[in-house]
Enzyme design. Structure first.
Site, short mmCIF file in Angstrom:
data_model
loop_
_atom_site.label_atom_id
_atom_site.label_comp_id
_atom_site.label_asym_id
_atom_site.label_seq_id
_atom_site.Cartn_x
_atom_site.Cartn_y
_atom_site.Cartn_z
N ASP A 356 -17.60 -7.61 92.04
CA ASP A 356 -18.73 -6.46 92.78
C ASP A 356 -17.12 -5.42 93.21
O ASP A 356 -17.26 -5.56 93.70
CB ASP A 356 -19.54 -6.71 92.95
CG ASP A 356 -20.47 -5.40 93.03
OD1 ASP A 356 -19.97 -3.92 93.38
OD2 ASP A 356 -21.88 -4.71 93.51
N HIS A 357 -17.14 -4.66 92.30
CA HIS A 357 -16.00 -3.84 92.38
C HIS A 357 -16.55 -2.96 93.00
O HIS A 357 -15.62 -1.65 93.55
CB HIS A 357 -15.48 -3.25 91.23
CG HIS A 357 -14.23 -2.86 90.61
ND1 HIS A 357 -13.24 -2.66 92.30
CD2 HIS A 357 -12.94 -3.30 90.64
CE1 HIS A 357 -12.56 -2.59 92.17
NE2 HIS A 357 -12.02 -2.72 90.42
N ARG A 358 -17.78 -2.25 93.66
CA ARG A 358 -18.61 -1.99 95.03
C ARG A 358 -17.13 -1.60 96.09
O ARG A 358 -17.03 -0.64 97.22
CB ARG A 358 -19.48 -1.15 94.39
CG ARG A 358 -20.03 -0.84 93.18
CD ARG A 358 -21.77 -1.04 93.62
NE ARG A 358 -22.29 -2.03 93.58
CZ ARG A 358 -23.43 -2.44 93.39
NH1 ARG A 358 -24.32 -1.13 93.59
NH2 ARG A 358 -24.24 -3.32 93.59
#
Length: 384
Positions: A356-358
């Site tokens: 999850d790139h967040r």
């Protein structure tokens, strides 16, 4: 005195339930603590334990049928008790609700004269047609389109269709939300599996057939040990905060008839390979027979999906939110590899980390993969 038993809410997200099996029939005596029925929720099939005693006088949901939480499931009362007035009232309310829904759906239909004439000649009920004209007016092309669809359906009459199970609908809802809410990216790596194969063989030579360790057991242990080294990977995301978990709970994707379920190995970093192996076998078996309990498929902090046993070389997985990563494990393959500046035949295993790139950036995910590769390429180190 007769008491109405409603469809219970057996999980925090359950909106409806399907009766898989009734353990009692009308006229049977039931006692407090008896398992009245097996009910499929959006997570698993659970036993429904009754908390009163009496005679089962009425069954409101047949086996295989689905109804909403709090709808009438059964009526329990005294032997010979007349409940006809209760059943009449329930049926009256049910029909009243249907009538209300029908009135809400019923509305004036606008249709052009040409479309109306075509519908009459062909024999099409205009109540079923959605108009594409101004203010929803049914026009000629709507009749033509409906006729084509009707013809297609008649050609496709041998197609078998089955309703989605509660579990399958929940899986679809969860994965759709995950895929479109968490911005995924993927890190691919290849593991030299020569020592992994040797390590497993040496272990199993000392164990009984029932205790045999799988490659997946070793991978789970290595994943857990790597998360201890990289606590910033053992996290969950919500709109307000990032949660760094003090424990390592590994979810294991298990294929079942209706899709997949994710039983959780809690505190996997603190368990031995033998403990992990026994727990995975037990929970996988109970997942496939839908006997797994809701608390056993909740609160994972990281997930592993292994399709190596199906001969899949590599693949990507959708993150099991609120986890922020999932590891996809492929099959061990014999391939030409470079060893000591020479090309030799060796064993390789491809892994993919979905992140999850967040919260997990590329460098962080790569550092985790580096630690995991070291454990898997020298697996004796996971024992220390």
């Amino acid at each position: 005195m007769a008491e109405i038993i409603s469809m219970p809410q057996l999980s925090d997200t359950m909106k409806e339930g399907t009766v898989i099996k009734w353990n009692k029939k009308i006229g049977d005596k039931v006692s407090e603590g008896d398992i009245l029925a097996e009910i499929e929720t959006d997570k698993a099939t659970q036993d429904f334990e009754i908390d009163i005693s009496g005679i089962l006088l009425f069954i409101g949901v047949k086996e295989g049928e689905t109804t909403r939480v709090n709808d009438v499931l059964a009526i329990i009362g005294d032997e010979g008790e007349d409940i006809s007035h209760i059943i009449y009232e329930l049926e009256y309310k049910k029909q009243e609700k249907k009538n209300q829904e029908f009135k809400e759906k019923k509305k004036k239909i606008f249709i052009s004269p040409v479309a109306k004439k075509m519908a009459k000649e062909i024999g099409i009920p205009i109540d079923n047609i959605k108009g594409s004209g101004e203010y929803g007016r049914i026009i000629k092309k709507d009749i033509e389109f409906y006729e084509k669809i009707k013809l297609k359906k008649s050609e496709d009459q041998n197609t078998v269709r089955t309703l989605h199970s509660s579990i399958r609908k929940k899986i679809a809802e969860h994965l759709t939300h995950s895929k479109f809410s968490a911005p995924h990216y993927y890190l691919f790596s290849e593991i030299n599996a020569d020592k992994l194969i040797e390590f497993r063989k040496n272990l199993n030579d000392k164990l009984s057939l029932e205790e045999r360790i799988s490659f997946n057991d070793i991978i789970i242990k290595a994943v857990a040990k790597s998360l201890v080294k990289h606590p910033d990977m053992n996290v969950s995301w919500n709109d307000e905060e990032v949660i760094i978990h003090p424990h390592v709970h590994i979810g294991i994707a298990v294929a079942i008839k209706d899709g997949l379920i994710v039983p959780v190995i809690k505190n996997a970093d603190q368990k031995s390979l033998l403990q992990i192996s026994k727990e995975i076998k037990d929970k996988a078996l109970r997942s496939k027979s839908k006997k797994i309990q809701p608390e056993e498929i909740e609160n994972s902090t990281f997930t592993v999906s292994n399709l190596g046993m199906y001969g899949i070389e590599s693949f990507t997985s959708i993150i099991n939110t609120p986890n922020t990563s999932i590891l996809s494990v492929g099959s061990i393959m014999r391939r030409p590899i470079v060893k000591n500046y020479k090309i030799e035949i060796g064993n390789v295993m491809k892994i993919t980390l979905s992140c999850d790139h967040r919260i997990i950036d590329g460098a962080k995910g790569s550092e985790y993969i580096h630690s995991l590769r070291k454990f898997l390429e020298d697996p004796i180190t996971i024992l220390f």
